[in-house]
Scaffold this motif. Sequence first.
Motif, PDB file in Angstrom:
ATOM      1  N   THR A   2     -12.224  -0.099   0.439  1.00  0.00           N
ATOM      2  CA  THR A   2     -12.058  -1.515   0.173  1.00  0.00           C
ATOM      3  C   THR A   2     -10.715  -1.973   0.686  1.00  0.00           C
ATOM      4  N   MET A   3     -10.719  -3.116   1.359  1.00  0.00           N
ATOM      5  CA  MET A   3      -9.475  -3.675   1.875  1.00  0.00           C
ATOM      6  C   MET A   3      -8.948  -4.709   0.894  1.00  0.00           C
ATOM      7  N   ASP A   5      -6.501  -7.832  -0.505  1.00  0.00           N
ATOM      8  CA  ASP A   5      -5.805  -8.954   0.109  1.00  0.00           C
ATOM      9  C   ASP A   5      -4.303  -8.770  -0.119  1.00  0.00           C
ATOM     10  N   PRO A  10      -8.971  -6.745  -4.417  1.00  0.00           N
ATOM     11  CA  PRO A  10     -10.034  -6.705  -3.408  1.00  0.00           C
ATOM     12  C   PRO A  10     -10.429  -8.108  -2.965  1.00  0.00           C
ATOM     13  N   MET A  11     -10.823  -8.246  -1.714  1.00  0.00           N
ATOM     14  CA  MET A  11     -11.296  -9.534  -1.202  1.00  0.00           C
ATOM     15  C   MET A  11     -12.651  -9.848  -1.817  1.00  0.00           C
ATOM     16  N   GLY A  13     -16.409 -10.298  -2.485  1.00  0.00           N
ATOM     17  CA  GLY A  13     -17.542  -9.586  -1.899  1.00  0.00           C
ATOM     18  C   GLY A  13     -17.303  -8.095  -1.744  1.00  0.00           C
ATOM     19  N   GLN A  14     -16.085  -7.646  -1.982  1.00  0.00           N
ATOM     20  CA  GLN A  14     -15.764  -6.220  -1.890  1.00  0.00           C
ATOM     21  C   GLN A  14     -15.936  -5.587  -3.274  1.00  0.00           C
ATOM     22  N   PRO A  15     -16.316  -4.311  -3.329  1.00  0.00           N
ATOM     23  CA  PRO A  15     -16.416  -3.655  -4.637  1.00  0.00           C
ATOM     24  C   PRO A  15     -15.019  -3.524  -5.256  1.00  0.00           C
ATOM     25  N   VAL A  17     -11.639  -2.048  -6.859  1.00  0.00           N
ATOM     26  CA  VAL A  17     -10.890  -0.870  -6.462  1.00  0.00           C
ATOM     27  C   VAL A  17      -9.605  -0.776  -7.278  1.00  0.00           C
TER      28      VAL A  17
END
Length: 136
Positions: A2-3, A5, A10-11, A13-15, A17
């Motif tokens: 997960t990337m 921000d 997490p951005m 729509g991301q799971p 983290v």
Amino acid sequence: MTMPDQSGQPMPGQPPVGWIDLTIQGSHMTSNMIAPTALLNGHQMPTQYGRNVFPVPPGHWTVDMYTQWTWKFGRASMNFDVAEGQTVPVFYAAPFTTFNKGAIGHEKQSKPGLLGFLAMMAVLVLIVVGIVIAVS
């Protein structure tokens, strides 16, 4: 992976983290030529001396550590929970000798086994001095 921000979250729509921020104390010169092994919930992770940051899903985590030369030694383990967006610091210090356990915790750790190491070195020095005296 997960990337996050810029805020570290997490951005959309991301799971979710969190992170395990594992610091392996020491270096190739002060500990062991081989970096200690880290297992996160039983999965071996690539490590190096210094800081190792692992993105993980929130939940319960077990970190198992050990050092290896001819055999595994310096075992240490800890359990903790990681919340979404949380970074959990973990510090590991390998022992001075292969006869001691390692040290692990959320704060910087002291290297275990100093007294045993000094005792072994004192015995070695006494043996060498004894041999030198016997030969002279």
